[in-house]
Design an enzyme around this catalytic site. Sequence first.
Site: not given
Length: 346
Positions: A40, A121, A139
Amino acid sequence: MEDSVTARLLDWYDKCARVLPWRSPPGTPAPDPYRVWLSEVMLQQTTVAAVIAYFTKFTERWPSIAALAAAPEEEIMAAWAGLGYYSRARNLVACARAVMERGGFPESESELRALPGLGAYTAAAVAAIAFGRRAVVVDANVERVVARLFAIDEPLPGARKAIRYHADSITPQSRSGDFAQAMMDLGATICTAREPRCLLCPLTSDCAARAGGEPARFPVKAPKKARPERHGTAYWIMREGQVWLVRRPGKGLLGGMRALPDDNWTARSDGHGTTPLDGTWRRGGVVQHGFTHFSLHLSLALYDGAQWAALDSRHGEWWPLDRLDDAGLPTVFAKAARLALVGETE
């Protein structure tokens, strides 16, 4: 609508999930939090295609959070070279060490947010995908899917509050990690920015933008501002098959990376940006490179003198040309190095 959207999307994901090295297939145990977190961080503002090779390289070299935390920072920064947004690499080191100090990754979104470099996020993604916690993961792909699904007319970035509200309304209590990844996959492969493939979409019947006949209009974006241009000079200094490299300051643009010395085009007055020697210089061409907020025209100056004693080892190092790929130069300086090597052979 919410329940039917969730059920159909998860059913689609069970059949069509992308195979990615950091994922576990649908219906299998969750992946190692380290792999979720690492992927990520790498995927922030970077494509899946670009990340796969870096993720594989990192996990082969540092297979666990403990291995990464124990690695010298300069090795991690060098391995990151070319992936861009170098503050992510600095945060990667800080976060890995913080995780080891506390004995492992926390599972809750709020505790994950407290780790270095984890924004809303990333914390939500790790909580949902690695730990099965319900979290609203938004996202750019999810943002696009939700904006179209609900035909949210407000331009970005102002629309993000409404997008998050609607994303929350369809996020399930169970399988939230699979749901988040399904939304990402849908945005990446079907609900694409240009020419969405609506006939293949499992959510077509519920999509307000599709019903309105203009799905590609969403999300609505404010007009882009022109990127300013900067101009600078980088210096190529060689001796006996070696090139002089400096280490950029730890904070700021390309912080902590090895680089060619330059003329301070980043407006930082810390010594790395001064013309390194008196002597004869010749032009080596110009490199053009785009950063997030500006474009750079970097002129290259090739040194023909022999004032080596003036170079201070406290501020740089001689690096063998045959190992230049191992120096981890950021892309803009790697471009300049390739241009310089062409000039040296002419």
